[in-house]
Design a protein around this motif. Sequence first.
Motif, PDB file in Angstrom:
ATOM      1  N   PHE A  39       0.635  -1.026  -0.027  1.00 47.65           N
ATOM      2  CA  PHE A  39       0.118  -0.147   0.140  1.00 47.65           C
ATOM      3  C   PHE A  39       0.935   1.412  -0.078  1.00 47.65           C
ATOM      4  CE2 PHE A  39      -3.177  -3.124   1.373  1.00 47.65           C
ATOM      5  CZ  PHE A  39      -4.488  -2.502   0.760  1.00 47.65           C
ATOM      6  N   ILE A  40       0.441   2.147  -0.770  1.00 50.08           N
ATOM      7  CA  ILE A  40       1.246   3.557  -0.854  1.00 50.08           C
ATOM      8  C   ILE A  40      -0.234   4.630  -0.517  1.00 50.08           C
ATOM      9  CG2 ILE A  40       1.938   5.298  -2.211  1.00 50.08           C
ATOM     10  CD1 ILE A  40       3.594   3.206  -3.621  1.00 50.08           C
ATOM     11  N   ASP A  41       0.308   5.411   0.569  1.00 47.96           N
ATOM     12  CA  ASP A  41      -0.834   6.527   0.979  1.00 47.96           C
ATOM     13  C   ASP A  41      -0.185   7.669   0.373  1.00 47.96           C
ATOM     14  OD1 ASP A  41      -1.858   8.874   2.332  1.00 47.96           O
ATOM     15  OD2 ASP A  41      -2.691   7.020   3.648  1.00 47.96           O
ATOM     16  N   VAL A  42      -0.575   8.667  -0.518  1.00 47.34           N
ATOM     17  CA  VAL A  42      -0.083   9.594  -1.292  1.00 47.34           C
ATOM     18  C   VAL A  42       0.071  10.633  -0.301  1.00 47.34           C
ATOM     19  CG1 VAL A  42      -0.270  11.195  -3.207  1.00 47.34           C
ATOM     20  CG2 VAL A  42      -1.062   8.873  -3.569  1.00 47.34           C
ATOM     21  N   ARG A  43      -0.948  10.836   0.438  1.00 44.55           N
ATOM     22  CA  ARG A  43      -0.744  12.128   1.533  1.00 44.55           C
ATOM     23  C   ARG A  43       0.469  11.902   2.469  1.00 44.55           C
ATOM     24  NH1 ARG A  43      -3.731  16.961   2.342  1.00 44.55           N
ATOM     25  NH2 ARG A  43      -3.258  17.602   4.328  1.00 44.55           N
ATOM     26  N   LYS A  44       0.605  10.639   2.908  1.00 50.80           N
ATOM     27  CA  LYS A  44       1.599  10.418   3.777  1.00 50.80           C
ATOM     28  C   LYS A  44       2.996  10.528   3.021  1.00 50.80           C
ATOM     29  CE  LYS A  44      -0.794   7.437   7.335  1.00 50.80           C
ATOM     30  NZ  LYS A  44      -0.790   6.225   7.855  1.00 50.80           N
ATOM     31  N   SER A  45       3.109  10.061   1.864  1.00 54.30           N
ATOM     32  CA  SER A  45       4.184  10.044   1.024  1.00 54.30           C
ATOM     33  C   SER A  45       4.846  11.566   0.755  1.00 54.30           C
ATOM     34  CB  SER A  45       3.844   9.589  -0.407  1.00 54.30           C
ATOM     35  OG  SER A  45       5.105   9.544  -1.120  1.00 54.30           O
ATOM     36  N   PHE A  46       3.700  12.493   0.866  1.00 58.46           N
ATOM     37  CA  PHE A  46       4.267  13.858   0.858  1.00 58.46           C
ATOM     38  C   PHE A  46       4.403  14.352   2.141  1.00 58.46           C
ATOM     39  CE2 PHE A  46       1.767  14.273  -3.407  1.00 58.46           C
ATOM     40  CZ  PHE A  46       2.890  14.597  -4.268  1.00 58.46           C
ATOM     41  N   LEU A  47       3.756  14.075   3.115  1.00 58.75           N
ATOM     42  CA  LEU A  47       4.225  14.767   4.409  1.00 58.75           C
ATOM     43  C   LEU A  47       5.443  14.176   5.110  1.00 58.75           C
ATOM     44  CD1 LEU A  47       0.712  14.226   6.156  1.00 58.75           C
ATOM     45  CD2 LEU A  47       1.732  16.386   5.373  1.00 58.75           C
ATOM     46  N   THR A  48       5.747  12.880   4.703  1.00 59.07           N
ATOM     47  CA  THR A  48       6.980  11.995   5.264  1.00 59.07           C
ATOM     48  C   THR A  48       8.436  12.417   4.316  1.00 59.07           C
ATOM     49  OG1 THR A  48       6.077   9.904   4.353  1.00 59.07           O
ATOM     50  CG2 THR A  48       5.856  10.587   6.387  1.00 59.07           C
ATOM     51  N   HIS A  49       8.000  12.969   3.074  1.00 63.20           N
ATOM     52  CA  HIS A  49       9.003  13.162   2.134  1.00 63.20           C
ATOM     53  C   HIS A  49       9.629  11.829   1.745  1.00 63.20           C
ATOM     54  CE1 HIS A  49       8.829  17.393   3.096  1.00 63.20           C
ATOM     55  NE2 HIS A  49       8.996  17.114   4.320  1.00 63.20           N
ATOM     56  N   ASN A  50       8.667  11.052   1.362  1.00 60.81           N
ATOM     57  CA  ASN A  50       8.871   9.557   1.091  1.00 60.81           C
ATOM     58  C   ASN A  50       8.838   9.303  -0.379  1.00 60.81           C
ATOM     59  OD1 ASN A  50       9.935   7.130   2.255  1.00 60.81           O
ATOM     60  ND2 ASN A  50       8.009   6.268   2.157  1.00 60.81           N
ATOM     61  N   LEU A  51       8.749  10.116  -1.430  1.00 60.02           N
ATOM     62  CA  LEU A  51       8.276   9.933  -2.604  1.00 60.02           C
ATOM     63  C   LEU A  51       9.502   9.106  -3.332  1.00 60.02           C
ATOM     64  CD1 LEU A  51       7.269  13.638  -3.608  1.00 60.02           C
ATOM     65  CD2 LEU A  51       5.924  11.532  -3.529  1.00 60.02           C
ATOM     66  N   THR A  52      10.689   9.173  -3.208  1.00 59.11           N
ATOM     67  CA  THR A  52      11.610   8.469  -4.066  1.00 59.11           C
ATOM     68  C   THR A  52      11.473   7.042  -3.707  1.00 59.11           C
ATOM     69  OG1 THR A  52      13.365  10.229  -3.963  1.00 59.11           O
ATOM     70  CG2 THR A  52      13.929   8.027  -4.325  1.00 59.11           C
ATOM     71  N   GLU A  53      11.229   6.685  -2.193  1.00 55.55           N
ATOM     72  CA  GLU A  53      11.042   5.242  -1.917  1.00 55.55           C
ATOM     73  C   GLU A  53       9.768   4.621  -2.644  1.00 55.55           C
ATOM     74  OE1 GLU A  53      10.389   2.555   2.169  1.00 55.55           O
ATOM     75  OE2 GLU A  53      11.494   4.549   2.158  1.00 55.55           O
ATOM     76  N   ASP A  54       8.594   5.434  -2.571  1.00 57.04           N
ATOM     77  CA  ASP A  54       7.409   4.788  -3.138  1.00 57.04           C
ATOM     78  C   ASP A  54       7.537   4.854  -4.687  1.00 57.04           C
ATOM     79  OD1 ASP A  54       6.349   4.697  -0.573  1.00 57.04           O
ATOM     80  OD2 ASP A  54       5.421   6.702  -0.609  1.00 57.04           O
TER      81      ASP A  54
END
Length: 228
Positions: A39-54
């Motif tokens: 699962f990928i949560d787009v909102r959390k991806s931006f908030l945690t700066h986790n874009l590259t990993e996702d």
Amino acid sequence: MKNVVLVSASPKINEQSVSRKFLEMAGSEINSDLFSKTFIDVRKSFLTHNLTEDFETLARADIIIISFPLYYFCMPGMLTRFLVDYHNYYTSSGIAKKNVKIYTIVNCGFPEPEINLEAVRIIKSFSQHLDAEFRFGVLIGGGAMMFAAKDAPFMKKAVQKLKSAFSSMAADIQHKNSTTTDSIYIGVNFPFSRHLYFFMGNKGWITMAHKNKLHKKDLYKKPYQLNE
């Protein structure tokens, strides 16, 4: 084992979103012995700066399912940004898999599921830019009611069709040589007046305004309108 990536794109932060619930329903139909599920949560991806990993996770996907709500007849802005950024990553990295299947689940508050059609077309266009195969979308009207009123007699047919749609998606994912499939439309037939439905919807907006220390008249303000 093939990789299924389930992307939830609701802007909500502190509460379980309807889009996430639909995504979990779809994921539960997929055979865990044959497919890994992430699962990928787009909102959390931006908030945690986790874009590259996702993005790396998406690049390893064989199947992508994107679930989101329709906001003012549009995709959530953060999802648009997420898809554009992933496309840039995809074109620059060159590591994404080929022959990827993409599906989407779009829900709106209106009872008519066809209102979601333009948003599905956007996901189809996104798929083409990735050289992926867009299979079909599940377009859901009256989204929140699928859970809030799921036990009501008038919801029985819609809930059954929803479960059938996700079973069809799982079957399509498992088949290697799938024929073209049309999108699935799931609406709600209310036993009461549409005027009452919209009256209750508007009342919900007023209640939300009061919670945020606003008044009804504030809902009609146009802060970005240029002065003539």
